[in-house]
Structure formats: structure tokens, C-alpha cells
Design a protein around this motif. Sequence first.
Motif, PDB file in Angstrom:
ATOM      1  N   PRO A  16       0.853  -1.196   0.000  1.00 18.45           N
ATOM      2  CA  PRO A  16       0.000   0.000   0.000  1.00 18.45           C
ATOM      3  C   PRO A  16       0.883   1.238   0.000  1.00 18.45           C
ATOM      4  O   PRO A  16       2.062   1.195   0.353  1.00 18.45           O
ATOM      5  N   ASN A  17       0.335   2.351  -0.437  1.00 16.35           N
ATOM      6  CA  ASN A  17       1.035   3.640  -0.401  1.00 16.35           C
ATOM      7  C   ASN A  17       2.413   3.594  -1.071  1.00 16.35           C
ATOM      8  O   ASN A  17       3.421   3.958  -0.465  1.00 16.35           O
ATOM      9  N   PRO A  18       2.482   3.175  -2.331  1.00 20.42           N
ATOM     10  CA  PRO A  18       3.787   3.053  -2.988  1.00 20.42           C
ATOM     11  C   PRO A  18       4.481   4.396  -3.207  1.00 20.42           C
ATOM     12  O   PRO A  18       3.840   5.425  -3.425  1.00 20.42           O
ATOM     13  N   ILE A  19       5.805   4.345  -3.141  1.00 14.47           N
ATOM     14  CA  ILE A  19       6.670   5.477  -3.479  1.00 14.47           C
ATOM     15  C   ILE A  19       7.264   5.189  -4.852  1.00 14.47           C
ATOM     16  O   ILE A  19       7.940   4.178  -5.040  1.00 14.47           O
ATOM     17  N   ILE A  20       6.987   6.075  -5.805  1.00 14.19           N
ATOM     18  CA  ILE A  20       7.438   5.874  -7.187  1.00 14.19           C
ATOM     19  C   ILE A  20       8.457   6.955  -7.523  1.00 14.19           C
ATOM     20  O   ILE A  20       8.139   8.148  -7.537  1.00 14.19           O
ATOM     21  N   GLY A  21       9.695   6.558  -7.774  1.00 18.57           N
ATOM     22  CA  GLY A  21      10.731   7.499  -8.176  1.00 18.57           C
ATOM     23  C   GLY A  21      10.739   7.682  -9.680  1.00 18.57           C
ATOM     24  O   GLY A  21      10.220   6.852 -10.428  1.00 18.57           O
ATOM     25  N   VAL A  22      11.333   8.784 -10.129  1.00 15.87           N
ATOM     26  CA  VAL A  22      11.332   9.114 -11.554  1.00 15.87           C
ATOM     27  C   VAL A  22      12.766   9.154 -12.086  1.00 15.87           C
ATOM     28  O   VAL A  22      13.642   9.788 -11.489  1.00 15.87           O
ATOM     29  N   VAL A  23      12.992   8.475 -13.205  1.00 13.55           N
ATOM     30  CA  VAL A  23      14.243   8.594 -13.951  1.00 13.55           C
ATOM     31  C   VAL A  23      14.008   9.589 -15.081  1.00 13.55           C
ATOM     32  O   VAL A  23      13.257   9.315 -16.016  1.00 13.55           O
ATOM     33  N   HIS A  24      14.621  10.762 -14.958  1.00 14.97           N
ATOM     34  CA  HIS A  24      14.548  11.782 -16.003  1.00 14.97           C
ATOM     35  C   HIS A  24      15.656  11.525 -17.017  1.00 14.97           C
ATOM     36  O   HIS A  24      16.839  11.726 -16.709  1.00 14.97           O
ATOM     37  N   LEU A  25      15.292  11.086 -18.196  1.00 16.78           N
ATOM     38  CA  LEU A  25      16.297  10.772 -19.207  1.00 16.78           C
ATOM     39  C   LEU A  25      16.969  12.033 -19.728  1.00 16.78           C
ATOM     40  O   LEU A  25      16.320  13.060 -19.943  1.00 16.78           O
ATOM     41  N   LEU A  26      18.269  11.955 -19.938  1.00 16.45           N
ATOM     42  CA  LEU A  26      18.980  13.027 -20.626  1.00 16.45           C
ATOM     43  C   LEU A  26      18.409  13.176 -22.036  1.00 16.45           C
ATOM     44  O   LEU A  26      17.707  12.282 -22.531  1.00 16.45           O
ATOM     45  N   LYS A  39      24.876   6.169 -25.357  1.00 15.08           N
ATOM     46  CA  LYS A  39      25.461   5.441 -24.228  1.00 15.08           C
ATOM     47  C   LYS A  39      25.480   6.313 -22.966  1.00 15.08           C
ATOM     48  O   LYS A  39      25.246   5.812 -21.859  1.00 15.08           O
ATOM     49  N   THR A  40      25.756   7.603 -23.133  1.00 19.39           N
ATOM     50  CA  THR A  40      25.748   8.510 -21.988  1.00 19.39           C
ATOM     51  C   THR A  40      24.367   8.553 -21.343  1.00 19.39           C
ATOM     52  O   THR A  40      24.235   8.554 -20.116  1.00 19.39           O
ATOM     53  N   VAL A  41      23.335   8.586 -22.172  1.00 17.79           N
ATOM     54  CA  VAL A  41      21.953   8.607 -21.670  1.00 17.79           C
ATOM     55  C   VAL A  41      21.647   7.301 -20.942  1.00 17.79           C
ATOM     56  O   VAL A  41      21.061   7.303 -19.841  1.00 17.79           O
ATOM     57  N   ILE A  42      22.027   6.188 -21.542  1.00 16.33           N
ATOM     58  CA  ILE A  42      21.758   4.874 -20.945  1.00 16.33           C
ATOM     59  C   ILE A  42      22.481   4.732 -19.611  1.00 16.33           C
ATOM     60  O   ILE A  42      21.903   4.281 -18.611  1.00 16.33           O
ATOM     61  N   ASP A  43      23.758   5.126 -19.574  1.00 16.84           N
ATOM     62  CA  ASP A  43      24.543   4.984 -18.347  1.00 16.84           C
ATOM     63  C   ASP A  43      23.906   5.748 -17.188  1.00 16.84           C
ATOM     64  O   ASP A  43      23.794   5.232 -16.069  1.00 16.84           O
ATOM     65  N   ARG A  44      23.494   6.983 -17.449  1.00 12.80           N
ATOM     66  CA  ARG A  44      22.885   7.768 -16.369  1.00 12.80           C
ATOM     67  C   ARG A  44      21.553   7.154 -15.956  1.00 12.80           C
ATOM     68  O   ARG A  44      21.244   7.092 -14.759  1.00 12.80           O
ATOM     69  N   ALA A  45      20.751   6.712 -16.904  1.00 10.38           N
ATOM     70  CA  ALA A  45      19.463   6.102 -16.562  1.00 10.38           C
ATOM     71  C   ALA A  45      19.664   4.857 -15.705  1.00 10.38           C
ATOM     72  O   ALA A  45      18.926   4.644 -14.722  1.00 10.38           O
ATOM     73  N   GLN A  47      22.236   4.212 -13.728  1.00 14.46           N
ATOM     74  CA  GLN A  47      22.716   4.644 -12.411  1.00 14.46           C
ATOM     75  C   GLN A  47      21.558   5.150 -11.555  1.00 14.46           C
ATOM     76  O   GLN A  47      21.464   4.833 -10.357  1.00 14.46           O
ATOM     77  N   GLU A  48      20.665   5.936 -12.166  1.00 13.69           N
ATOM     78  CA  GLU A  48      19.555   6.509 -11.403  1.00 13.69           C
ATOM     79  C   GLU A  48      18.554   5.427 -11.000  1.00 13.69           C
ATOM     80  O   GLU A  48      18.032   5.448  -9.876  1.00 13.69           O
ATOM     81  N   ALA A  49      18.266   4.498 -11.893  1.00 11.96           N
ATOM     82  CA  ALA A  49      17.339   3.416 -11.555  1.00 11.96           C
ATOM     83  C   ALA A  49      17.903   2.568 -10.419  1.00 11.96           C
ATOM     84  O   ALA A  49      17.172   2.170  -9.489  1.00 11.96           O
ATOM     85  N   THR A  50      19.199   2.300 -10.455  1.00 11.96           N
ATOM     86  CA  THR A  50      19.839   1.524  -9.397  1.00 11.96           C
ATOM     87  C   THR A  50      19.784   2.277  -8.073  1.00 11.96           C
ATOM     88  O   THR A  50      19.520   1.686  -7.008  1.00 11.96           O
ATOM     89  N   ALA A  51      20.022   3.588  -8.117  1.00  4.33           N
ATOM     90  CA  ALA A  51      19.973   4.401  -6.901  1.00  4.33           C
ATOM     91  C   ALA A  51      18.565   4.409  -6.311  1.00  4.33           C
ATOM     92  O   ALA A  51      18.392   4.315  -5.088  1.00  4.33           O
ATOM     93  N   LEU A  52      17.563   4.511  -7.153  1.00  2.00           N
ATOM     94  CA  LEU A  52      16.181   4.499  -6.668  1.00  2.00           C
ATOM     95  C   LEU A  52      15.832   3.147  -6.045  1.00  2.00           C
ATOM     96  O   LEU A  52      15.242   3.082  -4.968  1.00  2.00           O
ATOM     97  N   ALA A  53      16.223   2.067  -6.719  1.00  2.00           N
ATOM     98  CA  ALA A  53      15.905   0.737  -6.209  1.00  2.00           C
ATOM     99  C   ALA A  53      16.618   0.465  -4.887  1.00  2.00           C
ATOM    100  O   ALA A  53      16.008  -0.041  -3.932  1.00  2.00           O
ATOM    101  N   SER A  54      17.891   0.815  -4.806  1.00  2.75           N
ATOM    102  CA  SER A  54      18.648   0.555  -3.572  1.00  2.75           C
ATOM    103  C   SER A  54      18.155   1.433  -2.428  1.00  2.75           C
ATOM    104  O   SER A  54      18.288   1.061  -1.253  1.00  2.75           O
ATOM    105  N   GLY A  55      17.574   2.592  -2.758  1.00  2.00           N
ATOM    106  CA  GLY A  55      17.048   3.482  -1.724  1.00  2.00           C
ATOM    107  C   GLY A  55      15.689   3.073  -1.198  1.00  2.00           C
ATOM    108  O   GLY A  55      15.216   3.650  -0.213  1.00  2.00           O
ATOM    109  N   GLY A  56      15.026   2.113  -1.851  1.00  2.00           N
ATOM    110  CA  GLY A  56      13.805   1.559  -1.295  1.00  2.00           C
ATOM    111  C   GLY A  56      12.493   1.994  -1.917  1.00  2.00           C
ATOM    112  O   GLY A  56      11.430   1.766  -1.339  1.00  2.00           O
TER     113      GLY A  56
END
Length: 290
Positions: A16-26, A39-45, A47-56
Motif C-alpha cells: 500500500p502507499n507506494p513510493i514511485i521514483g522518476v528517472v529523467h532521461l537526458l 550510451k551517456t543517456v543509458i549509463d545515467r538512466a 545509475q539513477e534506476a539503481t539508486a532508486l531501487a537501492s534506496g527503497g
Amino acid sequence: MVIGKSVDLDQIFKTPNPIIGVVHLLPLPTSPRWGGNLKTVIDRAEQEATALASGGVNGIIVENFFDAPFAKDQVDPAVVSAMTLIVQRIMNLVTLPIGINVLRNDAHSALAIAACTGAQFIRVNVLNGVMATDQGIIEGHAHEILRYRRELGSDVKILADVLVKHGRPLGSPNLTTAVQETIERALADGVILSGWSTGSPPSLEDLELAQAAAMGTPVFIGSGASWENVGTLMQAADGVIVSSSLKRHGQIHQAIDPSRVSQFVETTHRSLNQLSVETRHGTAVPVISH
């Protein structure tokens, strides 16, 4: 109203009450600020997705945010191709539910990407009604979008903004009517309420009105949530979409800061737990959780 929508969304986010983070693509190919290196766009995306997932967080929306100025409806095929590739790469890295938002209002492309990648939901800025925006007049095309979803044989869920940020409605629908029509006539699976612009929150009063009008369909905070206000806003919301507060220094053009993700998630969970305790002990106005 279609019975069972909120159950389906609970099944997507597993909480319940999900927290949804956003990956803003370059900037993507053909956009004014496209840098020429995907590749620069993919790499940042990634990294950001991994940071969001690891943050919970409980889900991620992938959005072509830095393609501004946006096409008001159909984007270039290169944007669709790039986003499809990036979403697939992100899905290989994280196990969270993934959503798509193709700005400014290309719900057809978002549905196509989701259907082909296995993403579970999309965000549509203008599903129904007419909004005056910085891209011009945007009309909702719920009748086309819902039929296209059926044609694709897809069960992708549609989260629709109501009186979307960076826009003003043509005519003067009140919030209650706008929410009801988005759910009952445009068949949204969930509704999103934002402030007037990126980074500005909706008011608690508007969230309360929206939740009352939604009659069980989930209501999401769409912008402006921070660890300072999320405890208050979540009293009248069923989930939150968050971006700016998770960026380094809270600046929208910066990358996701893993420590800020963890802080936001911890604060939100603590606030929800406290609200639950207060409600059980009768010291707070009960809020219906869907």
C-alpha cells in the motif's frame, strides 16, 4: 467506475502507499539538446534506476524530461526507439515495477513501449478534457488510448493527471468533477494530483477533495513531495511520485542522490506508521487506505 482497479494496482506495487521514483532521461535523439551519444543517456538512466531501487522505492517512472521543449502529442520515432531500449536495460537491472511517461502527452507511444517491454503502467498528462499549456492546446484522447490498449491486448495501467501542472483547463471544471470524469468516463486506473509546476506540491485540501471524489480509485501525489511535507500530504493520498527532492541538492537538473532517496523513503514510512498508530488510537482523522 470499474470494480477491482485498486486491487490491480496493489498487485503491481506489492505494497500500500507506494513510493514511485522518476528517472529523467537526458536529451534523446532529435531533441534540441541531444548530445549525440546514447550510451551517456543509458549509463545515467541505469545509475539513477539503481539508486532508486537501492534506496527503497516501490516503482520507477521513466520519462523523457530533458527533451524540452516538448512535442504536444506524437514524439519522433527515434525517441520511442531510445526509450524502449533504455526501459529494457533498466528492467534487466532492477525488479521494480516500471512505468512510462512520454512527454508531453504521447500516451500511444507510452502504451506501445510498455506493451513491448513488459512495463506495468503509464502516466498520461491529459487523458480527457482540454488544457492550455506551454505546448499549446492539448486535448485528451481517452477514447483512442483505451481502444489502443485493447487492440494491443495489454493490461498496462493508466495513471492520469487531473488538471495537470504547467497547464490551465479550458472551461472551469471543479476538481471534484474533473476527478470523477477522469475515472468514470475516461476510465483511468489511478489519478495524479500535482501543484501548478514541477516541484510544487498539491494542497492537502485538494488531495482530500480528490480522494473523496475518487471513491476508492487510487490518488497519487504527482509533484512537490519532500521529507518536510510528505507526512502531511500522505494523509489524503494512496501513493507518491517523487523526483526533485531526490536529486542532488534538490535541483531538478542534477542526478539522483542515493542518500536523499533513502531519507525520503524512511521519512515516508515513518510518517505512515505514525499515522496508522494515531488512527488506531483515535488521535487522528482516519484516512481510507485503498
